[in-house]
Design an enzyme around this catalytic site. Structure first.
Site, PDB file in Angstrom:
ATOM      1  N   GLN A 185      -4.088  -5.169   7.324  1.00 59.01           N
ATOM      2  CA  GLN A 185      -5.016  -6.247   6.965  1.00 59.01           C
ATOM      3  C   GLN A 185      -4.764  -7.500   7.809  1.00 59.01           C
ATOM      4  OE1 GLN A 185      -7.484  -5.694   4.845  1.00 59.01           O
ATOM      5  NE2 GLN A 185      -6.773  -3.731   4.052  1.00 59.01           N
ATOM      6  N   ASP A 224       3.526  -4.019   8.110  1.00 54.23           N
ATOM      7  CA  ASP A 224       2.257  -3.317   7.976  1.00 54.23           C
ATOM      8  C   ASP A 224       1.149  -4.341   8.217  1.00 54.23           C
ATOM      9  OD1 ASP A 224      -0.082  -2.162   7.184  1.00 54.23           O
ATOM     10  OD2 ASP A 224       0.595  -1.587   5.184  1.00 54.23           O
ATOM     11  N   HIS A 242       0.874  -1.181   0.000  1.00 57.11           N
ATOM     12  CA  HIS A 242       0.000   0.000   0.000  1.00 57.11           C
ATOM     13  C   HIS A 242       0.910   1.231   0.000  1.00 57.11           C
ATOM     14  CE1 HIS A 242      -2.812   2.922   1.841  1.00 57.11           C
ATOM     15  NE2 HIS A 242      -3.787   2.097   1.506  1.00 57.11           N
ATOM     16  N   CYS A 281      -4.704   2.063  -3.734  1.00 56.14           N
ATOM     17  CA  CYS A 281      -3.520   2.714  -3.163  1.00 56.14           C
ATOM     18  C   CYS A 281      -2.289   1.828  -3.307  1.00 56.14           C
ATOM     19  CB  CYS A 281      -3.724   3.076  -1.694  1.00 56.14           C
ATOM     20  SG  CYS A 281      -5.000   4.285  -1.426  1.00 56.14           S
ATOM     21  N   LYS A 296     -10.190  -0.730  10.690  1.00 55.26           N
ATOM     22  CA  LYS A 296     -10.344  -1.987   9.937  1.00 55.26           C
ATOM     23  C   LYS A 296     -10.609  -3.155  10.885  1.00 55.26           C
ATOM     24  CE  LYS A 296      -7.121  -0.461   6.384  1.00 55.26           C
ATOM     25  NZ  LYS A 296      -7.803  -0.176   5.125  1.00 55.26           N
TER      26      LYS A 296
END
Ligand code: PMP
Length: 403
Positions: free
Chosen positions: A202, A199, A122, A362, A225
């Site tokens: 998710q 990261d 991303h 993104c 999220k």
């Protein structure tokens, strides 16, 4: 935990029961709908408990500060960090990545140093590294992706070297749901003396994360999220790293003593939390996590995988439809239909009440590598139902027939 029961889960999400505006929500990788426990937390905060934290001596502040710090402990437990001092509140994954870049990286990198960044990232895990590279004379080096949308691990091992200082990679990517081999990458990076930034925007939603077992140096995610409110996120960092890092933002709450001769900063975690924090969202995120902890998460993932398979089966007969980088056991998939623009399909789906994401997600470099300008992405959460999938499959057939 209670065995997974879709009706019981769904009843917790008022936005999914709006009779005036019924939606089939298939965009949970962008942000999730919110459970009652979290909504009620925000509501009661503003009805009853508005006060500041860590300041003043009245009872409201004391009680609130305790709940604010309990929320930190809730996150510590969620990711099994060794101390609450390792949990820093940020606005989201993006801000957490910028904090690492502007504090750890900016104070450490030398000209010629290399930051390895995966091609699947991303923009939030690319641009902060480009910015700090420009500031320090370091170089951002791409870890390439293979045509099946997994990382080229041979290339990764070849790229690792004496100049590598940082490896930045997503736990799970948001375009195809690719689960990167972060365990292997962390071990290999450490063998070269590099730190690893994961990261988890998710990944935290779909896996149990144990930062100590992973041996991750930094792990970041966003609350929104994970069924929490927007505007709150988490930076996990190993205590020794965070302690050695200079502060990023200056202001109140991150200082011991300020004078015009100089300022002494406070210790962790306050050093990285200048100004009044997002108190209500911090406490509400903890409520979301408590709610999530009460659920059979393995059952939820099985439910999601079964729904995804049903969707894939339902659309396979559409002419020109291609799944982009299909991954086993993911919570999402991306697709294109040859000859039809992704946005046109999204618009026709939207008109039929089916909400999904169309575009570049993104992730320009990943889309460029695939030779695509965009995809349609179906991303599922534990509150989706078989009926959602049936509506999506019917709506997509109708849209493709019309276009
Ligand atoms: N990384 C990934 C993999 C994401 O999916 C997202 C959100 N789409 C982000 C980073 C950025 O998260 P936020 O906008 O909440 O900071």
């Amino acid at each position: 935990t209670i065995p997974f029961d879709i009706q019981a889960i769904r009843s917790q999400f008022p936005a999914l029961h709006d009779a005036q505006h019924p939606i089939t929500f298939l965009d949970s990788a962008a942000t999730t709908q919110k459970p009652l426990a979290m909504i009620q937390s925000l509501d009661s905060f503003y009805r009853q408990h508005s006060a500041n934290v860590h300041r003043g001596s009245h009872q409201l502040t004391a009680g609130l500060t305790q709940r604010f710090e309990q929320a930190r402990e809730t996150v510590r437990q969620l990711i099994h960090a060794s101390s609450p001092k390792e949990i820093i509140w940020t606005r989201g994954a993006t801000e957490a990545l910028n904090l690492i870049a502007q504090s750890w990286a900016r104070s450490t990198l030398q000209p010629g140093d290399e930051i390895l960044v995966s091609e699947l990232e991303h923009h939030a895990n690319i641009v902060p590294w480009q910015m700090v590279a420009e500031q320090t004379g370091a170089t951002v080096v791409k870890i390439p992706m293979k045509p099946d949308c997994t990382l080229d691990m041979d290339a990764f091992h070849q790229l690792l070297g004496a100049k590598t200082r940082i490896v930045a990679v997503a736990h799970i990517t948001n375009v195809t749901g690719t689960r990167n081999p972060i365990e292997t990458m962390i071990t290999a990076a450490h063998a070269h003396g590099a730190i690893v930034v994961i990261d988890g925007a998710q990944g935290i939603v779909h896996e149990t994360v144990d930062v100590q077992a992973l041996n991750a140096d930094f792990y970041v995610f966003s609350g929104h999220k994970l069924f929490g409110p927007s505007g709150i996120g988490v930076l996990y960092g190993k205590q020794a790293l965070l302690e050695a890092m200079p502060p990023w933002h200056g202001g109140g709450k991150m200082v011991e003593k300020v004078s015009f001769e100089g300022t002494h900063y406070t210790g962790l975690p306050g050093k990285f939390e200048a100004g009044t924090p997002n108190i209500s969202s911090t406490i509400a995120l903890a409520e979301s996590i408590h709610w999530l902890n009460s659920i059979d998460r393995q059952g939820a993932e099985c439910h999601i995988h079964a729904l995804r398979q049903k969707a894939l089966d339902g659309i396979q007969d559409i002419d020109g439809l291609r799944i982009v980088g299909l991954q086993a056991d993911a919570s999402l998939f991306s697709f294109v239909v040859d000859g039809i623009h992704h946005q046109d399909i999204a618009t026709l789906l939207d008109e039929q009440g089916v909400t999904l994401r169309a575009g570049n997600h993104c992730a320009h470099p990943m889309l460029d590598a695939l030779g695509l300008t965009g995809t349609l992405r179906v991303s599922l959460a534990l509150y989706n139902t078989e009926e959602d999938i049936e509506r999506f499959v019917a709506a997509l057939h109708k849209a493709c027939d019309l276009l």
